[in-house]
Write a protein that holds these residues in place. Sequence first.
Motif, PDB file in Angstrom:
ATOM      1  N   MET A 323      40.967  30.719  87.868  1.00  0.00           N
ATOM      2  CA  MET A 323      40.463  30.154  89.116  1.00  0.00           C
ATOM      3  C   MET A 323      39.886  31.217  90.040  1.00  0.00           C
ATOM      4  SD  MET A 323      42.728  27.821  91.668  1.00  0.00           S
ATOM      5  CE  MET A 323      42.236  27.512  93.357  1.00  0.00           C
ATOM      6  N   THR A 324      38.770  30.906  90.664  1.00  0.00           N
ATOM      7  CA  THR A 324      38.014  31.699  91.651  1.00  0.00           C
ATOM      8  C   THR A 324      37.248  32.866  91.046  1.00  0.00           C
ATOM      9  OG1 THR A 324      39.711  33.340  92.321  1.00  0.00           O
ATOM     10  CG2 THR A 324      39.766  31.155  93.407  1.00  0.00           C
ATOM     11  N   ALA A 325      37.333  33.082  89.743  1.00  0.00           N
ATOM     12  CA  ALA A 325      36.602  34.204  89.145  1.00  0.00           C
ATOM     13  C   ALA A 325      35.102  33.975  89.283  1.00  0.00           C
ATOM     14  CB  ALA A 325      36.984  34.367  87.677  1.00  0.00           C
ATOM     15  N   GLY A 326      34.385  35.031  89.626  1.00  0.00           N
ATOM     16  CA  GLY A 326      32.941  34.962  89.774  1.00  0.00           C
ATOM     17  C   GLY A 326      32.348  36.346  89.748  1.00  0.00           C
ATOM     18  N   LEU A 327      31.038  36.413  89.938  1.00  0.00           N
ATOM     19  CA  LEU A 327      30.351  37.695  89.886  1.00  0.00           C
ATOM     20  C   LEU A 327      30.866  38.651  90.953  1.00  0.00           C
ATOM     21  CD1 LEU A 327      28.104  39.228  88.412  1.00  0.00           C
ATOM     22  CD2 LEU A 327      26.463  38.248  90.027  1.00  0.00           C
ATOM     23  N   ASP A 328      31.350  38.109  92.084  1.00  0.00           N
ATOM     24  CA  ASP A 328      31.779  38.965  93.187  1.00  0.00           C
ATOM     25  C   ASP A 328      32.996  39.824  92.835  1.00  0.00           C
ATOM     26  OD1 ASP A 328      33.313  36.655  93.051  1.00  0.00           O
ATOM     27  OD2 ASP A 328      33.826  36.711  95.175  1.00  0.00           O
ATOM     28  N   ASP A 329      33.843  39.351  91.906  1.00  0.00           N
ATOM     29  CA  ASP A 329      35.021  40.147  91.541  1.00  0.00           C
ATOM     30  C   ASP A 329      35.038  40.494  90.055  1.00  0.00           C
ATOM     31  OD1 ASP A 329      35.546  37.641  90.556  1.00  0.00           O
ATOM     32  OD2 ASP A 329      37.621  37.557  91.261  1.00  0.00           O
ATOM     33  N   ALA A 330      33.862  40.520  89.438  1.00  0.00           N
ATOM     34  CA  ALA A 330      33.785  40.790  87.999  1.00  0.00           C
ATOM     35  C   ALA A 330      34.336  42.164  87.648  1.00  0.00           C
ATOM     36  CB  ALA A 330      32.335  40.660  87.521  1.00  0.00           C
ATOM     37  N   THR A 331      34.090  43.159  88.483  1.00  0.00           N
ATOM     38  CA  THR A 331      34.589  44.499  88.145  1.00  0.00           C
ATOM     39  C   THR A 331      36.109  44.564  88.245  1.00  0.00           C
ATOM     40  OG1 THR A 331      34.094  45.191  90.423  1.00  0.00           O
ATOM     41  CG2 THR A 331      32.490  45.745  88.738  1.00  0.00           C
ATOM     42  N   ASP A 332      36.706  43.775  89.144  1.00  0.00           N
ATOM     43  CA  ASP A 332      38.168  43.720  89.192  1.00  0.00           C
ATOM     44  C   ASP A 332      38.720  43.092  87.917  1.00  0.00           C
ATOM     45  OD1 ASP A 332      38.192  44.864  91.705  1.00  0.00           O
ATOM     46  OD2 ASP A 332      38.251  42.936  92.756  1.00  0.00           O
ATOM     47  N   GLU A 333      38.101  42.008  87.480  1.00  0.00           N
ATOM     48  CA  GLU A 333      38.530  41.373  86.239  1.00  0.00           C
ATOM     49  C   GLU A 333      38.308  42.310  85.051  1.00  0.00           C
ATOM     50  OE1 GLU A 333      40.223  38.820  86.203  1.00  0.00           O
ATOM     51  OE2 GLU A 333      39.696  37.510  87.862  1.00  0.00           O
ATOM     52  N   LEU A 334      37.207  43.039  85.081  1.00  0.00           N
ATOM     53  CA  LEU A 334      36.931  43.998  84.010  1.00  0.00           C
ATOM     54  C   LEU A 334      37.987  45.099  83.987  1.00  0.00           C
ATOM     55  CD1 LEU A 334      34.779  44.452  81.805  1.00  0.00           C
ATOM     56  CD2 LEU A 334      33.584  45.953  83.417  1.00  0.00           C
ATOM     57  N   GLY A 335      38.499  45.455  85.180  1.00  0.00           N
ATOM     58  CA  GLY A 335      39.565  46.452  85.251  1.00  0.00           C
ATOM     59  C   GLY A 335      40.822  45.996  84.539  1.00  0.00           C
ATOM     60  N   ARG A 336      41.102  44.689  84.556  1.00  0.00           N
ATOM     61  CA  ARG A 336      42.258  44.179  83.821  1.00  0.00           C
ATOM     62  C   ARG A 336      42.071  44.382  82.320  1.00  0.00           C
ATOM     63  NH1 ARG A 336      43.474  38.417  87.003  1.00  0.00           N
ATOM     64  NH2 ARG A 336      44.306  39.377  88.908  1.00  0.00           N
ATOM     65  N   ALA A 337      40.878  44.069  81.836  1.00  0.00           N
ATOM     66  CA  ALA A 337      40.594  44.289  80.422  1.00  0.00           C
ATOM     67  C   ALA A 337      40.708  45.770  80.071  1.00  0.00           C
ATOM     68  CB  ALA A 337      39.190  43.770  80.089  1.00  0.00           C
ATOM     69  N   ALA A 338      40.252  46.630  80.987  1.00  0.00           N
ATOM     70  CA  ALA A 338      40.323  48.072  80.737  1.00  0.00           C
ATOM     71  C   ALA A 338      41.762  48.559  80.627  1.00  0.00           C
ATOM     72  CB  ALA A 338      39.602  48.825  81.854  1.00  0.00           C
ATOM     73  N   ARG A 339      42.678  47.958  81.414  1.00  0.00           N
ATOM     74  CA  ARG A 339      44.074  48.389  81.347  1.00  0.00           C
ATOM     75  C   ARG A 339      44.712  48.014  80.006  1.00  0.00           C
ATOM     76  NH1 ARG A 339      43.596  47.583  86.919  1.00  0.00           N
ATOM     77  NH2 ARG A 339      44.211  45.386  86.965  1.00  0.00           N
ATOM     78  N   VAL A 340      44.287  46.884  79.434  1.00  0.00           N
ATOM     79  CA  VAL A 340      44.783  46.548  78.097  1.00  0.00           C
ATOM     80  C   VAL A 340      44.278  47.572  77.083  1.00  0.00           C
ATOM     81  CG1 VAL A 340      44.883  44.786  76.298  1.00  0.00           C
ATOM     82  CG2 VAL A 340      44.853  44.102  78.701  1.00  0.00           C
ATOM     83  N   LEU A 341      43.012  47.943  77.185  1.00  0.00           N
ATOM     84  CA  LEU A 341      42.459  48.951  76.269  1.00  0.00           C
ATOM     85  C   LEU A 341      43.189  50.276  76.404  1.00  0.00           C
ATOM     86  CD1 LEU A 341      38.563  48.779  76.080  1.00  0.00           C
ATOM     87  CD2 LEU A 341      40.268  47.945  74.473  1.00  0.00           C
ATOM     88  N   SER A 342      43.483  50.681  77.631  1.00  0.00           N
ATOM     89  CA  SER A 342      44.198  51.949  77.841  1.00  0.00           C
ATOM     90  C   SER A 342      45.575  51.911  77.192  1.00  0.00           C
ATOM     91  CB  SER A 342      44.343  52.237  79.337  1.00  0.00           C
ATOM     92  OG  SER A 342      43.088  52.448  79.930  1.00  0.00           O
ATOM     93  N   ARG A 343      46.264  50.773  77.312  1.00  0.00           N
ATOM     94  CA  ARG A 343      47.576  50.669  76.687  1.00  0.00           C
ATOM     95  C   ARG A 343      47.439  50.659  75.156  1.00  0.00           C
ATOM     96  NH1 ARG A 343      52.324  49.649  79.196  1.00  0.00           N
ATOM     97  NH2 ARG A 343      51.171  50.799  80.798  1.00  0.00           N
ATOM     98  N   CYS A 344      46.390  50.041  74.641  1.00  0.00           N
ATOM     99  CA  CYS A 344      46.133  50.102  73.196  1.00  0.00           C
ATOM    100  C   CYS A 344      45.964  51.548  72.741  1.00  0.00           C
ATOM    101  CB  CYS A 344      44.882  49.300  72.837  1.00  0.00           C
ATOM    102  SG  CYS A 344      45.060  47.515  72.887  1.00  0.00           S
ATOM    103  N   ALA A 345      45.237  52.340  73.532  1.00  0.00           N
ATOM    104  CA  ALA A 345      45.018  53.741  73.179  1.00  0.00           C
ATOM    105  C   ALA A 345      46.316  54.529  73.199  1.00  0.00           C
ATOM    106  CB  ALA A 345      43.997  54.364  74.123  1.00  0.00           C
ATOM    107  N   GLU A 346      47.208  54.176  74.108  1.00  0.00           N
ATOM    108  CA  GLU A 346      48.510  54.855  74.152  1.00  0.00           C
ATOM    109  C   GLU A 346      49.362  54.494  72.937  1.00  0.00           C
ATOM    110  OE1 GLU A 346      50.252  53.723  77.835  1.00  0.00           O
ATOM    111  OE2 GLU A 346      48.678  54.629  79.066  1.00  0.00           O
TER     112      GLU A 346
END
Length: 538
Positions: A323-346
């Motif tokens: 809910m409420t996801a849109g272009l205005d907060d896409a980089t915040d949502e992308l940051g969540r995906a990035a944190r999963v990738l970082s944990r995968c790398a660990e």
Amino acid sequence: MTGSVPQRPSTQVGYAQLSTVDPAAWQAAGTAWASLAGPAERRAGELAEDATALRPGWSGRAGRSAQSRLSGLRAELITLVPAVIEVDQVLAEFAARLAAARARLTAAVALADTAGVLIDRWGRVRPDPSRVPADRAGPTVVPVAAAVHDALALATAADREAADRLGQLAADAASGWVAPPPPDRPAPGTDPALVNLWWAGLTPAQRRWLVRHEPELVAGLDGVPADARDQANRSLLGARREELRAEWGRLLARVPRGPAELAGLRRVNAALAGLDELADRLDSSQPPRAYLLGLAIGGEGRTVVALGNPDRATGVLTYVPGMTAGLDDATDELGRAARVLSRCAELAPGEETSAVLWLDYDAPDFLHEAARDKQARAAGEALHRFQEGLRATHDGPPARQTVLGHSYGSLVVGTTARDHGLAADALVFLGSPGVGVTHAAELGVPPGQVWASTAPDDVIRLTRPPDDLVRQAVLGTSPVITIAGMLAGPGDERWFGRDPAEPTFGGRTFPSGRYGHTGYWHPDNPALDGMARVVLGQ
């Protein structure tokens, strides 16, 4: 691996080379190449303006010759844009594979230290006579030698591939950079496997022609590889920004300016800010490299962005926000995906993984909208086709594909799996209001690969389905009464079926700490480990 362009190696990359190489430097070199795209586009625009200004006052043979020359220069500059993006992609992927190879080498060195094995500067492995008796040398040396060989082999393959791809780019530039393709084009919505067959039948010059002349087509076709879609979507960024600015101007010019215009101005302003933040992330040398796979500016805006090339990864996560996801907060949502990738790398430093933010649907903005499954059902065909596209474009053996939905996004994932099927090896639901089915077996993947987690203090635990009278009478009237009717206490029934984190659902769960509805990605939350382990198949 020390020049500005990787050279084809005559022998395997050496231990000393790999242990000292800096992948970040290659990533930065790619970013520097990509930074040439902006000046090239601006200069092409200036040449077009110059040609327009010259046309009324300069006729005859000389005028026609000048116009032709200006047109040719502009075409060369426009062609340069996808070319420098392609160089960036090659160097970024080279850097990513070097990082994976270095991680494997680091793991081999740690194994050697534990096993009492020595590695010399040439990568040769032998037992430490002070720690390992001669009769036990074989069992200790063999796994270390294999791990070192595996790391060096990956680095060698990456080095050779990068050199070949850059060499092909140079050869294509000399022999004919672009060439028109045959006239047939796949229609929007074509099966991604058929799109991929069409794309594979084109020459590199024809593909570049399409990226340059028909970026709208390439940008939105599932079944076209990620690198080409990224080139096409990046070339459209400037035009999308100008469209938003033009809309801002039209809304601002309206007098009197009522509530609709004010709401429109707020929406456009938020979309512009979000687009600028997204552009900054695309221009960043921060690894992993971002691939822009989709972008739309209508409504709240939509985007699909991959971190790392999903066509090359062994594990790919598709994250669908709620809910409420849109272009205005896409980089915040992308940051969540990035944190999963970082944990995968660990957890698995030598693995190549990619994460995709899939925000290609109209997410609900208000709770009374989120109480219906209309927007989730509308998203189903697009998400199904996107996942099929990932299967079709992947290089080498199939990747392990995981689709993760948070909050309303979990309903999007569930209804897509139920109604269309999902090309996924695992599904993950976080903070779910229900996924449109009553049991994991209805989702089309093995129940053992259906995972869920709900934080103990997630407000979603309070949601209960209202009875039919409340639903009919309330949903069309008062959002406030809707909230009161749906926040009806605990139980395993949610708005859209059984809670997937309950044992009765038939899936599997992993724990979450007390971080609320949006805290699943907090670095200290065990849920982050859970997500990463599902992506890795651990």
